[in-house]
Design an enzyme around this catalytic site. Structure first.
Site, PDB file in Angstrom:
ATOM      1  N   TRP A   1       0.404  13.724   3.898  1.00 36.39           N
ATOM      2  CA  TRP A   1      -0.134  13.020   5.063  1.00 36.39           C
ATOM      3  C   TRP A   1       0.930  12.652   6.087  1.00 36.39           C
ATOM      4  CZ3 TRP A   1      -1.564  12.205  -0.013  1.00 36.39           C
ATOM      5  CH2 TRP A   1      -2.894  12.534  -0.331  1.00 36.39           C
TER       6      TRP A   1
ATOM      7  N   HIS B   1       0.846  -1.210   0.000  1.00 36.98           N
ATOM      8  CA  HIS B   1       0.000   0.000   0.000  1.00 36.98           C
ATOM      9  C   HIS B   1       0.871   1.245   0.000  1.00 36.98           C
ATOM     10  CE1 HIS B   1      -3.935   2.028   0.941  1.00 36.98           C
ATOM     11  NE2 HIS B   1      -3.047   3.014   1.071  1.00 36.98           N
TER      12      HIS B   1
ATOM     13  N   ASP C   1       2.347   3.206   2.894  1.00 32.44           N
ATOM     14  CA  ASP C   1       1.336   4.226   2.588  1.00 32.44           C
ATOM     15  C   ASP C   1       1.974   5.527   2.084  1.00 32.44           C
ATOM     16  OD1 ASP C   1      -1.199   5.255   2.254  1.00 32.44           O
ATOM     17  OD2 ASP C   1      -1.683   5.412   4.377  1.00 32.44           O
TER      18      ASP C   1
ATOM     19  N   GLU D   1     -11.140   4.448   6.675  1.00 33.64           N
ATOM     20  CA  GLU D   1      -9.986   5.104   7.298  1.00 33.64           C
ATOM     21  C   GLU D   1     -10.551   6.259   8.121  1.00 33.64           C
ATOM     22  OE1 GLU D   1      -6.944   6.568   4.681  1.00 33.64           O
ATOM     23  OE2 GLU D   1      -5.495   6.789   6.309  1.00 33.64           O
TER      24      GLU D   1
ATOM     25  N   GLN E   1      -9.484   9.340  -5.331  1.00 33.20           N
ATOM     26  CA  GLN E   1      -9.171  10.032  -4.070  1.00 33.20           C
ATOM     27  C   GLN E   1     -10.314  10.935  -3.585  1.00 33.20           C
ATOM     28  OE1 GLN E   1      -5.794  10.694  -1.896  1.00 33.20           O
ATOM     29  NE2 GLN E   1      -7.781  10.856  -0.885  1.00 33.20           N
TER      30      GLN E   1
ATOM     31  N   HIS F   1       1.512   5.400  -2.065  1.00 30.19           N
ATOM     32  CA  HIS F   1       1.026   6.479  -2.947  1.00 30.19           C
ATOM     33  C   HIS F   1       2.238   7.099  -3.638  1.00 30.19           C
ATOM     34  CE1 HIS F   1      -3.176   6.583  -1.488  1.00 30.19           C
ATOM     35  NE2 HIS F   1      -2.617   6.009  -0.428  1.00 30.19           N
TER      36      HIS F   1
ATOM     37  N   HIS G   1      -9.313   1.772  -0.168  1.00 29.90           N
ATOM     38  CA  HIS G   1      -9.199   2.486   1.090  1.00 29.90           C
ATOM     39  C   HIS G   1     -10.576   2.335   1.745  1.00 29.90           C
ATOM     40  CE1 HIS G   1      -5.692   4.237  -0.762  1.00 29.90           C
ATOM     41  NE2 HIS G   1      -5.425   4.944   0.315  1.00 29.90           N
TER      42      HIS G   1
HETATM   43 FE   FE2 Z   1      -3.470   5.120   1.370  1.00 30.07          FE
END
Ligand code: FE2
Length: 429
Positions: A315, A58, A309, A213, A153, A60, A210
């Site tokens: 993030w 996982h 991630d 979350e 997203q 990005h 996802h």
């Molecule tokens: Fe993610």
């Protein structure tokens, strides 16, 4: 495709073996393998632990290394991260996306991570990020197995992005993604799950959403995901990423949910570094940890992996794509300090994600790809404890990264003493 003989490879079992790779494939593993030609390439692992490569299930890649652009995330929340990424999107260029991603790939290889599933945002109609990540996948194919996930997203229904998602799949994106908890309502979230699973069945693709979350215990899209998986006969082909609301759910409800997930053979991908940072931000004290219920999911017979991630993005400001850092965080957050549990955490960044990604010929067995990593550790627990140097990274029999062993020379009371911090220094009596 190359040949290589790895001598004295430390195994998770505590034994050492030699590993013979010919034409990029593991041909033999045995206590002693000799008889190769004088000019046959040989590397000595000196008893240090040899593992199959790390797998990040996982990530990005389109957002990575953009930390601070155009500003940093002040609240530290998921939602500000999504907003910030939205501010950056109009300013993205293909060159910048590819450049940052390639830098990250070099870090990944140095860390021994040779397979990555990356979500790619498809909500921009130009599909700039999709084209850029497909380019990176092509460039890095000799070194890293990439899977791209079509990730809406800003929401499939909320951002009306089904058309973009289908076009991304047409361009060669591998996996169907989703984000049901970010849709406008619970009903929209459930509808998005059904639509995306049906699309995946139609195209014969895997699913990785996802999912939940959130710290909201009523965010129950995992239930829809499990139900759709079973209804459509996709057992073992669907992953729920994050699933953090499970942390906050009512225990009675979870006792019903886990068997439902088991029936669906739903794969779980927790992201401990990110969710210990992002979740619980609306709490005062006590603050929830926010990671999904990993030990309970393992006990229920689910395959659980840990993903990185994010690395230096809207993030998360830190990271270097070290899957041992991820496993170590997962171990701490889930309080998995038993020996068998620690081995589970190591599997969560190696064999389990390989299974979830349906990687072919992964592992340290005869007939598998000649891919491996030599860690400066004596065993799996050492690896988790030290997050040590990756002395050599091998892809299809070719050494593609090396670094010298880290050793410390101490001058103590007139004595010169050397240590590498591994457990071979321990006095066991
Ligand atoms: Fe993610």
């Amino acid at each position: 495709m190359s040949d290589l003989l790895v001598k004295n490879a430390g195994q998770a079992s505590g034994n050492t073996s030699d590993i013979l790779i010919r034409n990029g494939v593991i041909e033999d593993i045995g206590s002693t393998i000799d008889g190769v030609a004088d000019n046959f390439p040989v590397i000595d692992a000196e008893g240090y632990l040899v593992t199959a490569p790390f797998v990040d299930s996982h990530f990005h890649l389109d957002a990575t290394l953009s930390y601070g652009l155009p500003r940093v995330n002040q609240s530290g929340t998921l939602l500000e991260g999504i907003k910030l990424w939205g501010e950056l999107k109009p300013h993205l260029t293909a060159d910048a996306l590819v450049g940052r991603a390639l830098t990250l790939c070099r870090w990944s290889i140095a860390r021994g991570t040779l397979a990555i599933r990356t979500h790619v945002d498809i909500t921009d109609p130009s599909l700039l990020a999709v084209e850029a990540m497909l380019d990176v996948k092509r460039q890095m194919a000799p070194y890293i197995d990439f899977q791209l996930v079509a990730f809406p997203q800003d929401g499939l229904l909320r951002a009306n992005s089904m058309d973009n998602l289908v076009r991304a799949l047409d361009l060669g994106v591998d996996v169907v993604g989703g984000i049901p908890h970010f849709e406008r309502t619970m009903e929209d979230g459930a509808r998005s799950v059904a639509m995306l699973c049906e699309l995946a069945v139609e195209r014969g693709l895997l699913v990785d959403m996802h999912c939940d979350e959130s710290d909201d215990p009523m965010s129950r899209h995992v239930e829809s995901l499990a139900r759709e998986t079973t209804r459509l006969g996709m057992q073992g082909r669907v992953a729920g990423s994050h699933l953090t609301s499970m942390h906050s759910m009512d225990n009675y409800y979870v006792s019903k949910l886990l068997p439902l997930m088991r029936e669906a053979e739903l794969n779980v991908i927790a992201n401990p570094l990110i969710n210990i940072s992002l979740q619980g931000r609306h709490d005062t004290y006590p603050k929830r940890r926010g990671m999904t219920r990993v030990p309970e999911q393992i006990a229920a017979g689910l395959t659980v992996a840990f993903g990185h991630d994010c690395v230096m993005d809207p993030w998360y400001p830190l990271g270097s794509h070290d899957m041992l850092e991820v496993a170590s965080m997962g171990l701490h957050v889930a309080q998995m300090t038993g020996i068998e549990q620690m081995h589970h955490c190591f599997d969560a960044v190696t064999h389990n994600p390989a299974k979830i990604l349906h990687l072919r010929d992964y592992g340290l067995q005869k007939g598998c790809n000649g891919d491996l990593v030599i860690l400066q550790a004596t065993d799996v627990v050492d690896a988790l404890r030290l997050k040590p140097a990756r002395l050599a990274v091998v892809r299809r029999g070719k050494v593609i990264s090396t670094t010298p062993a880290v050793k410390y020379d101490l001058a103590l009371g007139g004595q010169q003493i050397q240590t590498d911090l591994t457990s071979k220094d321990l006095v066991r009596r």
